[in-house]
Scaffold this motif. Structure first.
Motif, PDB file in Angstrom:
ATOM      1  N   LEU A  29      -4.789   2.574   1.000  1.00  0.00           N
ATOM      2  CA  LEU A  29      -4.960   3.433  -0.166  1.00  0.00           C
ATOM      3  C   LEU A  29      -6.451   3.591  -0.441  1.00  0.00           C
ATOM      4  N   LYS A  30      -6.917   4.835  -0.547  1.00  0.00           N
ATOM      5  CA  LYS A  30      -8.339   5.115  -0.768  1.00  0.00           C
ATOM      6  C   LYS A  30      -8.526   5.737  -2.145  1.00  0.00           C
ATOM      7  N   SER A  31      -9.582   5.341  -2.826  1.00  0.00           N
ATOM      8  CA  SER A  31      -9.863   5.808  -4.178  1.00  0.00           C
ATOM      9  C   SER A  31     -10.141   7.313  -4.194  1.00  0.00           C
ATOM     10  N   THR A  32      -9.595   7.996  -5.208  1.00  0.00           N
ATOM     11  CA  THR A  32      -9.852   9.428  -5.366  1.00  0.00           C
ATOM     12  C   THR A  32     -11.156   9.667  -6.121  1.00  0.00           C
ATOM     13  N   ALA A  33     -11.806   8.590  -6.602  1.00  0.00           N
ATOM     14  CA  ALA A  33     -13.076   8.728  -7.312  1.00  0.00           C
ATOM     15  C   ALA A  33     -14.242   8.919  -6.348  1.00  0.00           C
ATOM     16  N   GLY A  34     -13.991   8.786  -5.051  1.00  0.00           N
ATOM     17  CA  GLY A  34     -15.033   9.010  -4.066  1.00  0.00           C
ATOM     18  C   GLY A  34     -15.968   7.838  -3.862  1.00  0.00           C
ATOM     19  N   THR A  35     -15.541   6.642  -4.247  1.00  0.00           N
ATOM     20  CA  THR A  35     -16.397   5.463  -4.121  1.00  0.00           C
ATOM     21  C   THR A  35     -16.224   4.742  -2.793  1.00  0.00           C
ATOM     22  N   GLY A  36     -15.157   5.036  -2.063  1.00  0.00           N
ATOM     23  CA  GLY A  36     -14.909   4.383  -0.784  1.00  0.00           C
ATOM     24  C   GLY A  36     -14.135   3.090  -0.890  1.00  0.00           C
ATOM     25  N   VAL A  37     -13.690   2.724  -2.088  1.00  0.00           N
ATOM     26  CA  VAL A  37     -12.909   1.497  -2.286  1.00  0.00           C
ATOM     27  C   VAL A  37     -11.508   1.708  -1.728  1.00  0.00           C
ATOM     28  N   THR A  38     -10.972   0.698  -1.015  1.00  0.00           N
ATOM     29  CA  THR A  38      -9.634   0.801  -0.443  1.00  0.00           C
ATOM     30  C   THR A  38      -8.795  -0.415  -0.793  1.00  0.00           C
ATOM     31  N   TYR A  39      -7.493  -0.221  -0.843  1.00  0.00           N
ATOM     32  CA  TYR A  39      -6.507  -1.284  -0.973  1.00  0.00           C
ATOM     33  C   TYR A  39      -5.586  -1.171   0.229  1.00  0.00           C
ATOM     34  N   VAL A  40      -4.989  -2.283   0.647  1.00  0.00           N
ATOM     35  CA  VAL A  40      -4.014  -2.286   1.737  1.00  0.00           C
ATOM     36  C   VAL A  40      -2.701  -2.799   1.168  1.00  0.00           C
ATOM     37  N   THR A  41      -1.606  -2.059   1.426  1.00  0.00           N
ATOM     38  CA  THR A  41      -0.296  -2.430   0.914  1.00  0.00           C
ATOM     39  C   THR A  41       0.776  -1.986   1.896  1.00  0.00           C
ATOM     40  N   ARG A  42       2.026  -2.245   1.576  1.00  0.00           N
ATOM     41  CA  ARG A  42       3.162  -1.795   2.384  1.00  0.00           C
ATOM     42  C   ARG A  42       3.994  -0.827   1.554  1.00  0.00           C
ATOM     43  N   LYS A  43       4.668   0.092   2.219  1.00  0.00           N
ATOM     44  CA  LYS A  43       5.525   1.020   1.491  1.00  0.00           C
ATOM     45  C   LYS A  43       6.860   1.151   2.209  1.00  0.00           C
ATOM     46  N   ASN A  44       7.872   1.533   1.461  1.00  0.00           N
ATOM     47  CA  ASN A  44       9.207   1.747   2.011  1.00  0.00           C
ATOM     48  C   ASN A  44       9.320   3.231   2.363  1.00  0.00           C
ATOM     49  N   ARG A  45       9.536   3.525   3.639  1.00  0.00           N
ATOM     50  CA  ARG A  45       9.608   4.931   4.081  1.00  0.00           C
ATOM     51  C   ARG A  45      10.821   5.671   3.540  1.00  0.00           C
ATOM     52  N   LEU A  46      11.905   4.972   3.260  1.00  0.00           N
ATOM     53  CA  LEU A  46      13.088   5.646   2.719  1.00  0.00           C
ATOM     54  C   LEU A  46      12.853   6.096   1.284  1.00  0.00           C
ATOM     55  N   ASN A  47      12.231   5.255   0.462  1.00  0.00           N
ATOM     56  CA  ASN A  47      12.012   5.588  -0.947  1.00  0.00           C
ATOM     57  C   ASN A  47      10.797   6.489  -1.154  1.00  0.00           C
ATOM     58  N   ASP A  48       9.769   6.351  -0.301  1.00  0.00           N
ATOM     59  CA  ASP A  48       8.522   7.116  -0.444  1.00  0.00           C
ATOM     60  C   ASP A  48       8.162   7.788   0.876  1.00  0.00           C
ATOM     61  N   PRO A  49       8.860   8.866   1.259  1.00  0.00           N
ATOM     62  CA  PRO A  49       8.542   9.514   2.534  1.00  0.00           C
ATOM     63  C   PRO A  49       7.210  10.268   2.507  1.00  0.00           C
TER      64      PRO A  49
END
Length: 54
Positions: free
Chosen positions: A12-32
């Motif tokens: 996940l990359k910040s929309t503020a343009g700062t270059g900050v990122t997070y790493v996570t997992r997502k469920n493809r069925l619930n969030d395609p």
């Protein structure tokens, strides 16, 4: 144990343009579509939307 393809690791990359990122997992069925979460950006000092990178 093998990692499941149903819950891939996404960056996940910040929309503020700062270059900050997070790493996570997502469920493809619930969030395609691209995942958008509101998280804390340390550079800006407030919560901003973070969008999934591909």
């Amino acid at each position: 144990m093998a990692r499941s393809t149903m819950r891939p690791v996404v960056k996940l990359k910040s929309t503020a343009g700062t270059g900050v990122t997070y790493v996570t997992r997502k469920n493809r069925l619930n969030d395609p579509d691209r995942l958008v979460l509101r998280k804390y950006d340390q550079v800006v000092g407030k919560h901003v939307p973070f969008r999934e990178e591909r």
